[in-house]
Design an enzyme around this catalytic site. Sequence first.
Site, PDB file in Angstrom:
ATOM      1  N   LYS A  24      -3.623   3.263  -2.732  1.00 40.28           N
ATOM      2  CA  LYS A  24      -4.836   4.028  -3.011  1.00 40.28           C
ATOM      3  C   LYS A  24      -4.792   5.319  -2.196  1.00 40.28           C
ATOM      4  O   LYS A  24      -4.456   5.321  -1.021  1.00 40.28           O
ATOM      5  CB  LYS A  24      -6.094   3.227  -2.633  1.00 40.28           C
ATOM      6  CG  LYS A  24      -6.271   1.942  -3.425  1.00 40.28           C
ATOM      7  CD  LYS A  24      -7.644   1.354  -3.218  1.00 40.28           C
ATOM      8  CE  LYS A  24      -7.847   0.825  -1.816  1.00 40.28           C
ATOM      9  NZ  LYS A  24      -7.045  -0.370  -1.549  1.00 40.28           N
ATOM     10  N   ASP A  55       0.804  -1.212   0.000  1.00 38.11           N
ATOM     11  CA  ASP A  55       0.000   0.000   0.000  1.00 38.11           C
ATOM     12  C   ASP A  55       0.842   1.268   0.000  1.00 38.11           C
ATOM     13  O   ASP A  55       2.054   1.241   0.234  1.00 38.11           O
ATOM     14  CB  ASP A  55      -0.892   0.028   1.249  1.00 38.11           C
ATOM     15  CG  ASP A  55      -2.206  -0.698   1.029  1.00 38.11           C
ATOM     16  OD1 ASP A  55      -2.490  -1.064  -0.115  1.00 38.11           O
ATOM     17  OD2 ASP A  55      -2.941  -0.892   2.012  1.00 38.11           O
ATOM     18  N   MET A  60      -8.004   8.859   8.664  1.00 40.90           N
ATOM     19  CA  MET A  60      -8.422   9.439   7.372  1.00 40.90           C
ATOM     20  C   MET A  60      -9.361  10.623   7.559  1.00 40.90           C
ATOM     21  O   MET A  60     -10.366  10.750   6.867  1.00 40.90           O
ATOM     22  CB  MET A  60      -9.079   8.353   6.505  1.00 40.90           C
ATOM     23  CG  MET A  60      -8.160   7.194   6.163  1.00 40.90           C
ATOM     24  SD  MET A  60      -8.981   5.826   5.324  1.00 40.90           S
ATOM     25  CE  MET A  60      -9.913   5.085   6.677  1.00 40.90           C
TER      26      MET A  60
END
Length: 473
Positions: free
Chosen positions: A272, A250, A385
């Site tokens: 991502k 990742d 996030m």
Amino acid sequence: MRYFPAFHDLTARPSLVVGGGEAAARKLRLLMKAGARPVVVAPKAVAEIAALARRGEITWHPRAFRAGDVAGCGLVIGASGLAAVDAAVAETARSRGVPVNVVDRPDLSSFITPAIIDRDPVVIGISSGGDAPILARQIRARLETLLPANLGRLARFAGAFRGAVAAQIGDGLQRRRFWERFFSGPVADKVLAGDETGARETMLGLINGRDAQRQEAGSVAIVGAGPGDPDLMTFKALRRLQEADVVLYDKLVGPEIVDYARRDAERIYVGKAKGHHTKTQDEINTLMAEQALAGKRVVRLKGGDPFIFGRGGEEMDYLQARGIAVEVVPGVTAAAGCAAAAGIPLTLRGTALAVTFLTGHAKDGEPELDWASLASGKQTLAVYMGVSTAATLAGRLIEHGLAAATPVAVIENGTRPEQKVVTGRLDTLAERLEVEGVTGPALIVIGEVARQALEADITADLQNAAAALPQAV
């Protein structure tokens, strides 16, 4: 990595040592063990070097160094202890493209000699790049205690059967799996115990038996790499990386962690970020399944813990539905790792009796959360996030009763060398993030546990402001 690690084949090749003292003698011992033909140039030599020359084990020219001495040598070592002589040796060797090492002068050397663990043919070199040779020797001493004395015998035993195994097992992946089983199995144990006769009989049975041709099914390990600091990875995570044929990693996994994988493992970046996906989740799922069904060991490497806002559960369900063996290796999650690195406790007696992990980002924008519950009670909120939705997050919490002055701490790149901690109040969270240029990855900690960090920053700001004022004369 300043020096490229390599091993020179010096068998029967002349290797020049300039110098006749104890330092030169130490280098000679290494060269002779490597099968070289040492040539010593020095007006005088210690008794050990003189004796080796009398026995014909080395060649000694009792004179000063000449430029022509370098010709035809596999490598050159300057060990005279005389600055001018060693500099001349280094310059001559470099000009002729011959590797050169000058004792205790890495600035004059094109290669350095590491601390060595010798279990011939297994040789381990440990280098500090010339900065801390004592440290390298201490590391060698520790490793010596961990390695069996018969390790070299085991390597030679395996080497004797390489041809037979290659002839019996044509597929490269199957052959590697066979050797992995061999080195961790009973045959290797017998060799290390000194029973080579018994080991040879058992080995012949393994090579000629059905097990040698066994097709091993592929698998996937969903591995948590932790919040960023490689030292926070688990031992199991490291083992799975070393065993992997394919590593999918990742955006939150740094190159220093991916480098723990085998050098011949295929590395595939599938990171991502908001608004930009190298691969979609469906594509990642398909890729994992295809690689595993091809018989490969796949590691899906994720930042933090794969089961905490890492979509590891979705990936596990997808793979298990297709009959693929899946293992989940937990990692230190960002909330625990980043908060600890910033010195912020997530729970604190009398202040925070619970901690809630939540995400500030959902598939369709704002996450559907029980804001009233989150805004009540003595608890800590750890927000993943949440940088891009900080204004909305703060507004919802204040709207449902959380005090506007509640302390917050934002930890960007937590546990990494570039870690940055920004503190403030809940009602100014979005403004603080913009002023400080925080873009992520970042963890937002909301609650009284962040007060100490906030007050420390306020104190530091006041001290800096006072220091900047003109001093009274």
